[in-house]
Design a protein around this motif. Structure first.
Motif, PDB file in Angstrom:
ATOM      1  N   ARG A  97      -0.164  -4.584   6.174  1.00 36.74           N
ATOM      2  CA  ARG A  97      -1.189  -4.938   6.317  1.00 36.74           C
ATOM      3  C   ARG A  97      -1.356  -6.357   6.109  1.00 36.74           C
ATOM      4  O   ARG A  97      -1.517  -7.118   7.449  1.00 36.74           O
ATOM      5  N   GLN A  98      -0.593  -6.949   5.264  1.00 34.96           N
ATOM      6  CA  GLN A  98      -0.582  -7.900   5.001  1.00 34.96           C
ATOM      7  C   GLN A  98       0.314  -8.867   5.989  1.00 34.96           C
ATOM      8  O   GLN A  98      -0.308 -10.212   6.724  1.00 34.96           O
TER       9      GLN A  98
ATOM     10  N   THR B 192      -8.720  -8.299  -7.091  1.00 31.04           N
ATOM     11  CA  THR B 192      -9.090  -7.829  -5.921  1.00 31.04           C
ATOM     12  C   THR B 192     -10.228  -8.383  -5.920  1.00 31.04           C
ATOM     13  O   THR B 192     -10.976  -8.464  -4.780  1.00 31.04           O
TER      14      THR B 192
ATOM     15  N   ALA C  34      -4.609  -8.272  -3.093  1.00 32.68           N
ATOM     16  CA  ALA C  34      -4.104  -6.987  -3.853  1.00 32.68           C
ATOM     17  C   ALA C  34      -3.786  -5.974  -3.312  1.00 32.68           C
ATOM     18  O   ALA C  34      -3.247  -5.161  -2.916  1.00 32.68           O
ATOM     19  N   LEU C  35      -2.179  -6.706  -3.759  1.00 33.10           N
ATOM     20  CA  LEU C  35      -1.217  -5.711  -3.798  1.00 33.10           C
ATOM     21  C   LEU C  35      -1.671  -5.273  -4.961  1.00 33.10           C
ATOM     22  O   LEU C  35      -1.341  -6.062  -5.663  1.00 33.10           O
ATOM     23  N   ASP C  36      -0.041  -4.203  -5.039  1.00 39.38           N
ATOM     24  CA  ASP C  36       0.806  -4.045  -6.439  1.00 39.38           C
ATOM     25  C   ASP C  36       1.531  -4.567  -6.684  1.00 39.38           C
ATOM     26  O   ASP C  36       2.549  -5.477  -5.990  1.00 39.38           O
TER      27      ASP C  36
ATOM     28  N   HIS D 228      -8.390 -10.013   2.151  1.00 39.73           N
ATOM     29  CA  HIS D 228      -8.184  -8.594   2.014  1.00 39.73           C
ATOM     30  C   HIS D 228      -7.836  -7.688   3.863  1.00 39.73           C
ATOM     31  O   HIS D 228      -8.180  -6.859   4.380  1.00 39.73           O
ATOM     32  N   TYR D 229      -7.353  -8.673   4.637  1.00 43.50           N
ATOM     33  CA  TYR D 229      -6.766  -8.895   5.798  1.00 43.50           C
ATOM     34  C   TYR D 229      -7.444  -8.912   6.992  1.00 43.50           C
ATOM     35  O   TYR D 229      -7.107  -9.830   7.918  1.00 43.50           O
TER      36      TYR D 229
ATOM     37  N   SER E  42       1.256   0.304   5.083  1.00 42.95           N
ATOM     38  CA  SER E  42       1.017  -0.108   3.436  1.00 42.95           C
ATOM     39  C   SER E  42       0.126  -1.673   3.832  1.00 42.95           C
ATOM     40  O   SER E  42       0.030  -1.801   4.949  1.00 42.95           O
ATOM     41  N   GLY E  43      -0.216  -1.586   2.063  1.00 38.66           N
ATOM     42  CA  GLY E  43      -1.032  -2.732   2.264  1.00 38.66           C
ATOM     43  C   GLY E  43       0.166  -4.076   2.626  1.00 38.66           C
ATOM     44  O   GLY E  43      -0.694  -4.750   2.883  1.00 38.66           O
TER      45      GLY E  43
END
Lengths: 285, 377, 308
Positions: free
Chosen positions: B142-143, C14, B166-168, B82-83, B138-139
């Motif tokens: 952040r990554q 997740t 955690a990404l789409d 989660h970074y 955005s996700g």
């Protein structure tokens, strides 16, 4: 108050759950009777005095000294708690030690212990022949019946506010943040000061503000240990009572209004600061 | 930096997370640790980073034991799932963190730090966002900040924990390709953890398949996919049919039909499980050797035609995947008679319990889905 | 049918996965990356324990020691003193009126605030918090300004021969003001966490509003409610500043226990003052004990974010 009730009526909630009218109605009626109408009394009374009337009362040396003591001692006490509160919360969240559960329960004592009881107990402890006072006396430190005593009492009642606001935030802090700092080469102290502290800062500010607000208005636990010497160790709430006993309602109201305005503006400021921090760092606490 | 992992054991309470892991990683390699949850892959990654201390065993960086090095002296670039970005710091302050916390002569001057941060943000294609806070990204962005932050310390090895978890789906595909290009450009030895076999196969030079705290197989993507060493690997990487069989000499008997084993595939006689991927089952003419079956259902997804069929004797269900261009796939309907022949398959001695047949090394309680599969196989 | 590894992905993407170490344990010695050296841990723990003992524990202990300084006999006779008994009676009466009323308010305010959306909600919540940030002395003062001799309703009250100030109604009013947030504050976060789905389910099954509250909502909030009531009660019985302003300190008539403590203390009857104080301290201890017990047994059923 009018805005609340009007808004409530104008926009009926679209919910299948019953009881909105009766519960909100009862709540508003209750709050109006107990809080709003009496509180409005203070403001009408202060408005009647006018700025000059209030200034006349507040600018008298004795009142100024009392306000200075109440706010100054409250500030020092809140600062002490802002140091020890996070430390205590940290120890509770991160370490295990014998008696932890017991001490955790004791934190809430100032919430549950009546202020008068706390007041006489602290006085007994810190007076010249008390358990703590007898050790301080030879060092030339006088606590009871001096402004220092006021600070001690205010620290006592403020501590749980700081601990209990910081503790849950520390509990929920992601340990990944600390691990990330460690993999990037940060020492433990750098991690604590640059990563953990900023995370708990909003909660710490809140706790500080709550402890401060509570200490400014505190009466019961302070008056016994303070000694109540005019100009030296007399707190503002006591002066309100003295004015009332002299049937000087105007004087009492002027002091009360000043205290209310000062405390509220401080709380508003802190709330604003928090909202700003939240906006900037997302949902981050 | 090449990395050697020697006989690592690690337990949490009563739970053995790693049970004797050995692995050699070459300098500049991109390695995937692949396995189901609870397989120990994340624990292995964290142990390499020094975030967990092994109960036994050694981890060598370039031939030197890392045991005396605490995390902060290991210089590993760790990207958390989660970074773990510092929310109260801007993008550039996040990236600069690892350089600013250095002490004395190691600490670059502020202008050097700024220069380096800008270079890294350029590398991860985030130029212009340096003043933003993580909450404003955005996700995927952040990554990449997390990656830039890890690269800032010039790590000896780059470790990524479920980097795309955690990404789409869409962002995930793009980032995957981008990460591969970045790796080829920078040449850092990189290890990432994933439970997604597609991700592992597409991205990695070599895949390490883990299960229950052990390594099942290490190999290039084609090796692990085409020559799975264990039933677990067979099962975990892609779909598979499991059929009950019996080996006698050169013959393999499945569903009452005798097939001839490849000459180069000697196998001790006895009860076996035959592992066949759906696309390795060929449809053959009625006259050829093969297993008779009746089609139960036909499903077409894009260019793939999927037949579900029931074997004549045992009633076992098999799934067959054909190209829509395959003449046998034309106009198939439920009830049709077909004949299937395993073209490529794996043979493994029959596990004692049916439930464990597909996954001999998995605790059935911890992975209920797999138990289901045992029955379906 | 064959299942593919893709379809039966054991964890949602997740999830950190159970291959990660178990949830963070305090003082996890093994995780060297994020703990401090032993001497730091023990120093900090020592400082915290000394600080808490000095500031919190010692005052509590001293209450009981001082109370029993002249023996159990003196302790009992101090409590049996008629003025003291009458102060106990008055305290009980005030709490017996204030707490149930505040219970009603707490439940209905929490219901309105958590089950419905309406404008001005945050104003209402701040209003409920108000007594926390108002000095107890000011809380008393507002009633003096209304009902006092020079107050807005003072003449009217005097004409109708109603005694509010320097009498039981004033004491009850001041007590209510100071303690009403406690139950509401305890319930609001708790009911917010629980949402409205259970209630909607009950209603869709044909339950009446009252049945829904009694059978669905109440069982979920009962422990939080109990703690709120206990705390409210402890504060009601112990309130000093506000009550002091409105009571008039008439011995044997308008003195509550805290006021009696003050009078005894100012008359240098220290052990008698501490004897009365020990009763209230005992109540505080019971309150804290029950709280710890509830947190320990029913931690999930208490509000996660509690502050007073």
């Amino acid at each position: 108050m009018t805005t609340v009730s009007k808004a409530g009526r104008r926009k009926p909630p679209r919910s299948v759950i019953p009881g909105f009218g009766i519960t909100l109605g009862f709540t508003l009626a209750y709050l109006s009777l107990i809080v709003l109408i009496p509180l409005a009394g203070v403001f009408f009374k202060s408005a009647g005095l006018g700025w000059e009337g209030i200034w006349h009362v507040v600018s008298s040396p004795r009142v100024l000294a009392a306000l200075k003591l109440s706010f100054g001692a409250a500030l020092i006490a809140a600062l002490i708690n802002a140091v020890f509160g996070p430390l205590v919360a940290w120890v509770f969240v991160r370490y295990r030690f014998p008696g932890k559960r017991f001490f955790d329960a004791v934190i809430d004592l100032p919430f549950a212990l009546p202020t008068a009881v706390a007041g006489i107990a602290l006085t007994a402890l810190y007076s010249a022949n008390g358990w703590v006072g007898q050790f301080l006396e030879p060092l030339g430190i006088k606590v009871a019946f001096t402004p220092v005593g006021v600070i001690v009492a205010m620290t006592f009642i403020g501590l749980p506010f700081v601990v209990r606001t910081v503790q849950p935030v520390l509990e929920e802090a992601e340990k990944e943040l600390e691990e990330a700092a460690a993999t990037l080469g940060a020492s433990r102290w750098q991690t604590i000061s640059q990563v953990i502290l900023p995370t708990v800062l909003p909660a710490l500010l809140t706790g500080f503000a709550l402890a401060f607000a509570r200490a400014v208005g505190e009466y019961g636990s302070v008056i016994f240990i303070a000694g109540n010497l005019p100009m030296v160790s007399e707190i503002a709430p006591l002066l309100i009572i003295i004015k009332l006993e002299e049937f000087d309602y105007a004087g009492a109201t002027a002091i009360a209004a000043t205290m209310l305005v000062l405390s509220f503006s401080l709380l508003l400021m802190i709330n604003g600061l928090q909202a700003w921090a939240r906006r900037r760092h997302g949902h981050g606490r | 930096m090449d990395i050697q992992i020697r006989e690592i054991h690690k337990g949490f309470g009563n739970f053995p997370a790693l049970r004797g892991v050995n692995l050699d990683i070459h300098s500049g390699e991109l390695i995937a640790l692949l396995g189901p949850s609870g397989s120990g892959k994340t624990t292995l990654l964290r142990t390499i980073a020094g975030l967990e201390l092994p109960d036994a065993g050694q981890i060598l960086f370039g031939g030197t034991d890392t045991a005396p090095l605490p995390v902060r002296e290991r210089r590993v670039g760790f990207v958390f799932q989660h970074y773990a970005l510092f929310k109260h710091k801007t993008v550039q302050d996040n990236v600069a963190f690892g350089l600013r916390v250095r002490k004395g002569p190691d600490r670059p001057s502020e202008s050097v730090i700024r220069q380096r941060v800008l270079e890294l943000l350029d590398l991860v294609q985030l130029s212009g966002l340096e003043k933003r806070y993580p909450a404003q990204l955005s996700g995927g962005q952040r990554q990449r900040v997390a990656l830039a932050r890890a690269l800032a310390i010039e790590p000896r090895v780059l470790l990524l924990d479920e980097p795309f978890g955690a990404l789409d789906a869409k962002v995930r595909k793009d980032l995957r390709r981008w990460l591969r290009e970045l790796h080829d450009k920078t040449g850092y030895t990189t290890i990432f953890v994933t439970h997604d076999q597609e991700e592992a196969l597409e991205l990695a030079d070599r895949v390490v398949v883990m299960n229950r705290g052990r390594i099942e197989q290490v190999g290039t993507t084609s090796e692990v996919y085409e020559q799975p060493a264990t039933p677990f690997v067979f099962d975990f990487l892609g779909s598979v049919n499991v059929l009950a069989g019996e080996v006698q000499g050169r013959h393999l008997r499945i569903d009452g039909t005798e097939l001839t084993l490849d000459t180069d595939r000697e196998h001790p006689a006895g009860a076996v499980d035959v592992y066949v991927r759906p696309h390795d089952l060929r449809l053959v003419e009625d006259s050829s050797p093969g297993l008779g079956a009746a089609v139960r259902s036909v499903q077409r997804t894009g260019a793939v035609v999927r037949l579900t069929a029931e074997l004549d004797h045992s009633g076992e269900t098999v799934e067959v995947e054909l190209s829509h261009l395959d003449p046998f796939a034309l106009n198939r309907r439920g009830g049709d008679r077909i004949r299937v022949l395993p073209a490529v398959y794996g043979l493994f001695p029959r596990a004692p319990h049916a439930a464990l047949r597909t996954l001999p090394d998995v605790d059935p309680k911890s992975v209920p889905e797999h138990r289901e599969r045992g029955r379906l196989g | 049918m064959a299942a593919s590894a893709n379809e039966v992905r054991p964890t949602p993407p997740t999830d950190a996965g159970s291959s990660a170490p178990p949830p963070f344990e305090p003082l996890m010695q093994r995780n060297a990356a994020i703990t401090e050296p032993g001497w730091v841990r023990w120093t900090l723990t020592g400082v915290a324990v000394v600080f808490l003992s000095l500031f919190l524990l010692l005052p509590l202990v001293s209450v009981f020691t001082e109370a029993l300084r002249n023996g159990v006999g003196a302790y009992l006779s101090a409590i049996a003193e008629p003025d003291t008994l009458s102060s106990i009676r008055l305290t009980l009466i005030a709490a017996a009126i204030a707490v149930p009323l505040n219970l009603l308010l707490g439940v209905s305010a929490a219901w309105a605030i958590t089950k419905f959306e309406f404008r001005g909600k945050s104003v209402l919540i701040s209003l409920i918090d108000l007594p926390f940030s108002v000095s107890p002395v000011v809380s008393g003062l507002i009633y003096v300004l209304i009902f006092g001799r020079q107050g807005y309703l003072g003449p009217w009250v005097a004409d109708h021969d109603i005694k509010i100030l320097f009498a039981v109604p004033g004491i009850v009013l001041a007590t209510i003001f100071v303690t009403f947030p406690f139950i509401a504050r305890e319930l609001i976060p708790l009911m917010q966490e629980q949402g409205t789905e259970s209630e909607q389910a009950a209603l869709s099954l044909g339950a009446s509003g009252w049945q829904t509250f009694w059978h669905v909502t109440l069982p979920n909030i009962k422990w939080g409610l109990l703690y709120g009531v206990l705390l409210c009660n402890a504060r009601a019985m112990g309130e000093f500043g506000a009550v002091s302003v409105v009571s008039g300190h008439i011995r044997g008539q308008t003195n509550t226990m805290p006021l009696q403590i003050e009078i005894l203390y100012n008359e240098y009857s220290f052990s008698a003052a501490f004897a009365v104080a020990s009763l209230l301290a005992g109540l505080a201890l019971v309150t804290l004990g029950v709280k710890s017990l509830l947190e320990w047994r029913y931690g999930d059923e208490l509000a996660a974010s509690r502050r007073h």
